[in-house]
Design an enzyme around this catalytic site. Structure first.
Site: not given
Length: 329
Positions: A46-48, A124-125, A284
């Site tokens: 994927g891109k990230q 990281i998501t 958050h």
């Protein structure tokens, strides 16, 4: 989305699921990131995933491959793509996974890592449904093979071994002696900049993330730092919401400041103004003032009371640590 039946009692347990001695505590050591750490990326193509895997490779991290079931058998960034984490571990001996997948399938990706028994999973998501993370929390506490960092975090990095699992900007890091644990990504980078500027450097930097159910929290990191031979000082970066900082203060009182030579600890707590807005989420999912002990002032006072140098601006963290080193010399 993962589904599970969770009672209110289970919810209470999982919010603090690693306060008592449980199998999951055995995985704290998996956070150390030795030089021989072998990293795979879930969401590799994927891109990230591609972007940050490439940066980690350039930094010196041993990225040995990644997963994408639809592209298994192909090569990406010079490394193999596998159908599953289990296959990747079998073929590469991977010891850590960086999870870069969309929120709806992120909990399933974490679950896959746990079932494959990879020693370290870093998610990281952002935006994972909290019910899904509660299910993951229940999984984690009953096993002793996989340690989770995150979700919704910048990751973890060891500047000395050049192991970067996350989205951190490598140039600001310097190998050194300060262990950093933070709920905020941007504040993490400010603390890193401060310790680099004062030539203290960093031994290990852990972004625990700002969600309500982090896989690794303050006390987990403090346990590691207090026993780590390369760590001589600690920075703790907190914010409003929950009582993790209050619990960490009590832990430090009992296990650090009771020592004949305590380890220096400095802290910054974000959200002073937000304390006036009870019940409002501030960024958050875990940053919400719910009552006594969850506001910034209560947390700062609890930390000061046990001996932590609490600063009013992250720009003072470096000097605060230097002062503590002089005090405990």
């Amino acid at each position: 989305m993962l589904r599970s039946t969770v009672s209110k009692a289970s919810l209470k347990i999982c919010r603090h699921f690693h306060r008592e001695s449980i199998p999951y505590d055995k995985t704290i050591k998996n956070l150390l990131l030795p030089k021989d750490t072998k990293v795979i990326f879930q969401g590799f193509t994927g891109k990230q995933g591609t972007f940050h895997a490439s940066i980690s490779q350039e930094y010196g991290t041993n990225v040995v491959g990644g997963t994408n079931p639809k592209k298994a058998g192909q090569t990406h960034l010079g490394q193999p793509v596998f159908a599953s984490v289990k296959d990747a571990i079998k073929e590469t001996g991977a010891t850590a996974s960086a999870i870069f997948v969309p929120p709806p399938i992120a909990a399933a990706a974490i679950k896959e890592s746990i079932e494959a028994e990879i020693p370290l999973a870093v998610c990281i998501t952002e935006g994972i449904p909290q019910h899904d993370m509660l299910y993951i929390a229940e999984m984690l506490q009953t096993q002793d093979k996989t340690r989770l960092v995150g979700p919704n975090c910048p990751g973890i990095i060891n500047p000395a071994t050049k192991v970067r699992i996350g989205i951190q900007p490598p140039k600001i890091f310097q190998a050194g002696k300060i262990g950093i644990i933070s709920r905020s990504g941007t504040l993490t980078y400010e603390a890193v900049q401060q310790t680099t500027k004062t030539d203290l450097g960093q031994s290990l930097v852990i972004g625990m993330g700002g969600d309500a159910f982090p896989g690794t929290d303050f006390i987990d990191a403090l346990k590691l730092f207090l026993e780590d031979e390369t760590t001589e000082g600690i920075i703790m970066l907190g914010e409003i919401g929950g009582k993790a900082e209050i619990e960490a203060a009590q832990f430090l009182k009992e296990y650090n400041f009771s020592r004949s030579k305590p380890m220096p600890v400095a802290s910054f707590i974000a959200g002073t103004v937000a304390g006036q807005m009870k019940g409002v989420r501030m960024g958050h999912s875990g940053a919400i003032v719910e009552g006594s002990g969850t506001d910034a002032e209560s947390k700062k006072q609890a930390l000061r009371d046990v001996g932590v140098a609490v600063v009013e601006s992250p720009g003072y963290l470096g000097q605060a640590l230097l002062d503590q080193f002089a005090k405990f010399k």
